[in-house]
Design an enzyme around this catalytic site. Structure first.
Site, PDB file in Angstrom:
ATOM      1  N   LYS A 114     -10.379  36.630  20.248  1.00 46.62           N
ATOM      2  CA  LYS A 114      -9.914  35.691  18.985  1.00 46.62           C
ATOM      3  C   LYS A 114      -9.200  36.843  18.099  1.00 46.62           C
ATOM      4  CE  LYS A 114     -12.068  34.596  15.165  1.00 46.62           C
ATOM      5  NZ  LYS A 114     -11.767  35.182  13.892  1.00 46.62           N
ATOM      6  N   ASN A 115     -10.000  37.868  17.645  1.00 47.35           N
ATOM      7  CA  ASN A 115      -9.623  38.948  16.889  1.00 47.35           C
ATOM      8  C   ASN A 115      -8.354  39.524  17.339  1.00 47.35           C
ATOM      9  OD1 ASN A 115     -11.101  37.799  14.840  1.00 47.35           O
ATOM     10  ND2 ASN A 115     -12.502  39.594  14.933  1.00 47.35           N
ATOM     11  N   CYS A 169     -12.849  35.076   0.003  1.00 46.48           N
ATOM     12  CA  CYS A 169     -13.436  34.357   1.182  1.00 46.48           C
ATOM     13  C   CYS A 169     -15.009  34.318   0.956  1.00 46.48           C
ATOM     14  CB  CYS A 169     -13.073  35.400   2.363  1.00 46.48           C
ATOM     15  SG  CYS A 169     -13.890  35.036   3.971  1.00 46.48           S
ATOM     16  N   ARG A 172     -13.184  40.743   0.253  1.00 47.40           N
ATOM     17  CA  ARG A 172     -12.406  41.090   1.059  1.00 47.40           C
ATOM     18  C   ARG A 172     -10.813  41.193   0.551  1.00 47.40           C
ATOM     19  NH1 ARG A 172     -13.748  37.580   6.317  1.00 47.40           N
ATOM     20  NH2 ARG A 172     -12.921  39.258   7.498  1.00 47.40           N
ATOM     21  N   PRO A 173     -10.813  42.358   0.035  1.00 41.57           N
ATOM     22  CA  PRO A 173      -9.204  42.586  -0.712  1.00 41.57           C
ATOM     23  C   PRO A 173      -8.209  43.183   0.569  1.00 41.57           C
ATOM     24  CG  PRO A 173     -10.691  44.217  -1.293  1.00 41.57           C
ATOM     25  CD  PRO A 173     -11.629  43.310  -0.383  1.00 41.57           C
ATOM     26  N   ASP A 194      -5.952  45.727  -0.293  1.00 42.98           N
ATOM     27  CA  ASP A 194      -5.430  47.013  -1.075  1.00 42.98           C
ATOM     28  C   ASP A 194      -5.168  48.007   0.075  1.00 42.98           C
ATOM     29  OD1 ASP A 194      -8.281  47.047  -0.972  1.00 42.98           O
ATOM     30  OD2 ASP A 194      -8.415  48.797  -1.841  1.00 42.98           O
ATOM     31  N   ASP A 230     -20.142  40.963  12.881  1.00 42.82           N
ATOM     32  CA  ASP A 230     -19.794  39.789  13.432  1.00 42.82           C
ATOM     33  C   ASP A 230     -21.018  39.190  14.406  1.00 42.82           C
ATOM     34  OD1 ASP A 230     -17.681  39.509  11.857  1.00 42.82           O
ATOM     35  OD2 ASP A 230     -16.428  39.650  13.511  1.00 42.82           O
ATOM     36  N   ILE A 244     -21.006  46.001   5.863  1.00 43.55           N
ATOM     37  CA  ILE A 244     -19.526  45.908   5.755  1.00 43.55           C
ATOM     38  C   ILE A 244     -18.922  44.684   4.876  1.00 43.55           C
ATOM     39  CG2 ILE A 244     -17.501  45.304   7.155  1.00 43.55           C
ATOM     40  CD1 ILE A 244     -18.981  47.520   8.398  1.00 43.55           C
ATOM     41  N   ARG A 287     -13.252  27.530  15.029  1.00 46.59           N
ATOM     42  CA  ARG A 287     -12.188  28.750  14.792  1.00 46.59           C
ATOM     43  C   ARG A 287     -12.398  29.773  15.922  1.00 46.59           C
ATOM     44  NH1 ARG A 287     -12.824  31.058   9.223  1.00 46.59           N
ATOM     45  NH2 ARG A 287     -11.311  32.249  10.289  1.00 46.59           N
TER      46      ARG A 287
HETATM   47  C1  UD1 Z   1     -11.998  42.232  11.023  1.00 44.77           C
HETATM   48  C2  UD1 Z   1     -12.264  40.849  11.839  1.00 44.77           C
HETATM   49  C3  UD1 Z   1     -13.571  40.280  11.055  1.00 44.77           C
HETATM   50  C4  UD1 Z   1     -14.570  41.325  11.126  1.00 44.77           C
HETATM   51  C5  UD1 Z   1     -14.241  42.560  10.481  1.00 44.77           C
HETATM   52  C6  UD1 Z   1     -15.186  43.790  10.248  1.00 44.77           C
HETATM   53  C7  UD1 Z   1     -10.141  39.953  12.404  1.00 44.77           C
HETATM   54  C8  UD1 Z   1      -9.145  38.837  12.658  1.00 44.77           C
HETATM   55  N1  UD1 Z   1     -11.272  39.816  11.778  1.00 44.77           N
HETATM   56  O1  UD1 Z   1     -11.626  41.554   9.645  1.00 44.77           O
HETATM   57  O2  UD1 Z   1     -14.134  39.506  12.268  1.00 44.77           O
HETATM   58  O3  UD1 Z   1     -15.728  40.833  10.476  1.00 44.77           O
HETATM   59  O4  UD1 Z   1     -13.159  43.210  10.986  1.00 44.77           O
HETATM   60  O5  UD1 Z   1     -15.395  44.193  11.927  1.00 44.77           O
HETATM   61  O6  UD1 Z   1     -10.082  40.934  13.121  1.00 44.77           O
HETATM   62  N2  UD1 Z   1     -11.373  46.172   2.770  1.00 44.77           N
HETATM   63  C9  UD1 Z   1     -10.813  46.734   1.566  1.00 44.77           C
HETATM   64  N3  UD1 Z   1      -9.446  46.855   1.374  1.00 44.77           N
HETATM   65  C10 UD1 Z   1      -8.600  46.266   2.233  1.00 44.77           C
HETATM   66  C11 UD1 Z   1      -9.086  45.736   3.558  1.00 44.77           C
HETATM   67  C12 UD1 Z   1     -10.514  45.651   3.799  1.00 44.77           C
HETATM   68  O7  UD1 Z   1     -11.584  46.885   0.649  1.00 44.77           O
HETATM   69  O8  UD1 Z   1      -7.390  46.524   2.206  1.00 44.77           O
HETATM   70  C13 UD1 Z   1     -12.711  46.198   2.962  1.00 44.77           C
HETATM   71  C14 UD1 Z   1     -13.497  44.740   3.234  1.00 44.77           C
HETATM   72  O9  UD1 Z   1     -13.587  43.999   2.086  1.00 44.77           O
HETATM   73  C15 UD1 Z   1     -14.631  45.024   3.790  1.00 44.77           C
HETATM   74  C16 UD1 Z   1     -14.285  46.255   4.734  1.00 44.77           C
HETATM   75  O10 UD1 Z   1     -13.276  46.853   4.067  1.00 44.77           O
HETATM   76  O11 UD1 Z   1     -15.808  45.295   3.247  1.00 44.77           O
HETATM   77  C17 UD1 Z   1     -13.789  46.244   6.278  1.00 44.77           C
HETATM   78  O12 UD1 Z   1     -13.000  44.985   6.345  1.00 44.77           O
HETATM   79  P1  UD1 Z   1     -11.831  44.881   7.573  1.00 44.77           P
HETATM   80  O13 UD1 Z   1     -12.297  45.884   8.610  1.00 44.77           O
HETATM   81  O14 UD1 Z   1     -10.450  45.053   7.072  1.00 44.77           O
HETATM   82  O15 UD1 Z   1     -11.866  43.341   8.129  1.00 44.77           O
HETATM   83  P2  UD1 Z   1     -11.053  42.495   8.550  1.00 44.77           P
HETATM   84  O16 UD1 Z   1      -9.738  43.123   9.213  1.00 44.77           O
HETATM   85  O17 UD1 Z   1     -10.707  41.597   7.398  1.00 44.77           O
END
Ligand code: UD1
Length: 424
Positions: free
Chosen positions: A22-23, A118, A123-124, A126, A308, A330, A400
């Site tokens: 999926k991802n 979420c 989950r920002p 930035d 996950d 995470i 999903r």
């Molecule tokens: C992806 C996966 C999700 C998985 C996660 C971590 C998809 C569609 N989803 O989510 O299933 O649980 O990776 O393996 O691929 N963060 C920030 N700022 C940002 C982006 C992220 O602070 O701009 C933080 C998040 O809050 C979190 C950490 O970084 O604590 C990791 O998140 P991230 O790897 O970005 O997760 P996703 O890509 O949303």
């Protein structure tokens, strides 16, 4: 609303085919925005998140053809007719943010709704935004939308992520393929989905090196072309179904499973006493006869233990003979399954990001529900081992991310059925 009914106590024997990830598919589909030629994705999973991404891409002007009963998706983006990803779609799925980088790289502008909060933490986004700014984009946050523009095109740059982020790495990687000059991504995510995306982008003509390591180097090119790419196997689905015979007993082959996708998870699973071996078609998992041993698990970015699979692993450890410690590093607030597992008789204490699980002799079926995908499936796993009936509500979360879940488990002997919400 549909629910799933599991009657525990049946051992599982048979084989389960592992679907495309999926991802991975959710980032490969928006990659099609980078070219006017069609991108063909084979081994696509048939899931509601994929349909949501399809609707989003169609709203931008893409034509998406679904062939072979949804297994093959052909995404054509000859023309982008809108650069606006609307709140009504983005709010349904956070991965919608992945259209931002490609839209900006191809069209020089994008207006994308900020994904809402979420259930598994703040989950920002930035790091997505800072990365695109480093490539020369001008960004403004207005009315809940990200307004991004790069009228003269993006320019290669050094981008160092303060925290490893799968989504931010994917977004900036896609944008950088069409940026002028060299982009270096430091502290990049190393997940198999990143390697799959980079492989597909290379097939489309991108120049990328280092994917699968923490430093990815991209030489921008003037244009990308179409390609055909098979989506990598879903390592989270794989890990989830490896836990099914582990918790219920029996022996199941996971067809299409690859150990390199789930190495850290396999080390912990093997440490509980569950037997894992490689076969010609995938992986074979057998519960064996001994008691399950407790293990300590800390989630981390790949190649660490995946967040996950934390909920599903917790379901198994509720039945280990001793105390296990699970640390979630995470996402904050990712233990919503713990109180529901406790309603089934599990002994779990949560303090901040740490759950202490003291194994019990048996779980008992109960009506339960969860508010996210992986938490929901952990309750199904627990139900497979519990005495009596477990009814898991809010099944739309499962839909999903798990294709034909009840079918895949019932052909192995699980007593599991979907109850149509209209017939309750
Ligand atoms: C992806 C996966 C999700 C998985 C996660 C971590 C998809 C569609 N989803 O989510 O299933 O649980 O990776 O393996 O691929 N963060 C920030 N700022 C940002 C982006 C992220 O602070 O701009 C933080 C998040 O809050 C979190 C950490 O970084 O604590 C990791 O998140 P991230 O790897 O970005 O997760 P996703 O890509 O949303």
């Amino acid at each position: 609303m549909d629910s799933i009914l599991v009657r525990g106590g049946s051992e599982l024997h048979g084989s389960i085919p592992i679907s495309g990830a999926k991802n991975a598919c959710l980032t490969l589909m928006p990659a099609a925005l980078l070219t006017e030629e069609p991108l063909t994705l084979t081994n696509a999973p048939r899931l509601s998140d994929i349909r949501t991404m399809r609707a989003l891409l169609e709203s931008l002007g893409c034509e998406v053809a679904s062939l072979q009963d949804g297994r093959v998706l052909v995404v054509g983006t000859e023309k982008i007719t809108s650069c606006r990803a609307d709140y009504e779609i983005v709010r349904k799925m956070r991965a919608s943010i992945l259209v931002l980088g490609p839209l900006l790289a191809r069209e020089g502008e994008a207006v994308v709704s900020l994904p809402g909060g979420c259930a598994i933490g703040a989950r920002p986004v930035d790091m997505h935004l800072h990365g695109l700014e480093a490539l020369g984009a001008a960004l403004e946050l207005r009315d809940g939308y990200i307004h991004a523009s790069a009228r003269n095109g993006l320019k290669g740059a050094e981008v160092e992520f303060p925290v490893v982020s799968v989504g931010a790495t994917e977004n900036i990687l896609m944008a950088a393929t069409l940026a002028a000059g060299t982009t270096v991504l430091r502290n990049a995510a190393m997940e198999p989905e990143i390697v799959d995306l980079a492989t597909c982008l290379r097939r489309m003509g991108a120049r990328i090196e280092g994917d699968g390591t923490g430093i990815i180097v991209v030489e921008g090119v003037a244009r990308l072309g179409g390609a055909t790419h098979a989506v990598v196997a879903d390592r989270i689905e794989l890990g989830t179904y490896m836990l099914a015979p582990a918790i219920a007993g029996g022996e199941v082959e996971l067809v299409g499973g690859r150990i390199d996708l789930v190495r850290a998870f396999c080390e912990k699973l093997a440490a509980t006493g569950v037997e894992i071996s490689e076969t010609a078609n995938g992986l074979l998992v057998s519960r064996g006869n001994g008691a399950l041993k407790p293990v300590d698990v800390t989630t981390a970015p790949h190649p660490g233990f995946p967040t996950d699979l934390q909920a599903q692993m917790m379901a198994l450890l509720t039945l280990a003979s001793g105390v296990s410690r699970l640390e979630e590093r995470i996402f904050e607030n990712r233990f919503m399954h713990a109180p529901e597992l406790a309603r089934m008789g599990a002994d779990i204490e949560v303090h901040g990001g740490v759950a202490t699980v003291t194994g019990v002799d048996r779980l008992r079926g109960a009506p339960v529900m969860a508010t996210d995908l992986r938490a929901s499936v952990s309750l199904i796993l627990a139900g497979l081992a519990a005495e009596g009936e477990t009814r898991v509500a809010r099944v739309y979360h499962l839909d999903r991310g798990y294709e034909h879940l009840e079918h895949k488990l019932s052909v192995c002997g699980a007593n599991i059925t979907r109850i149509d919400g209209g017939r309750q």
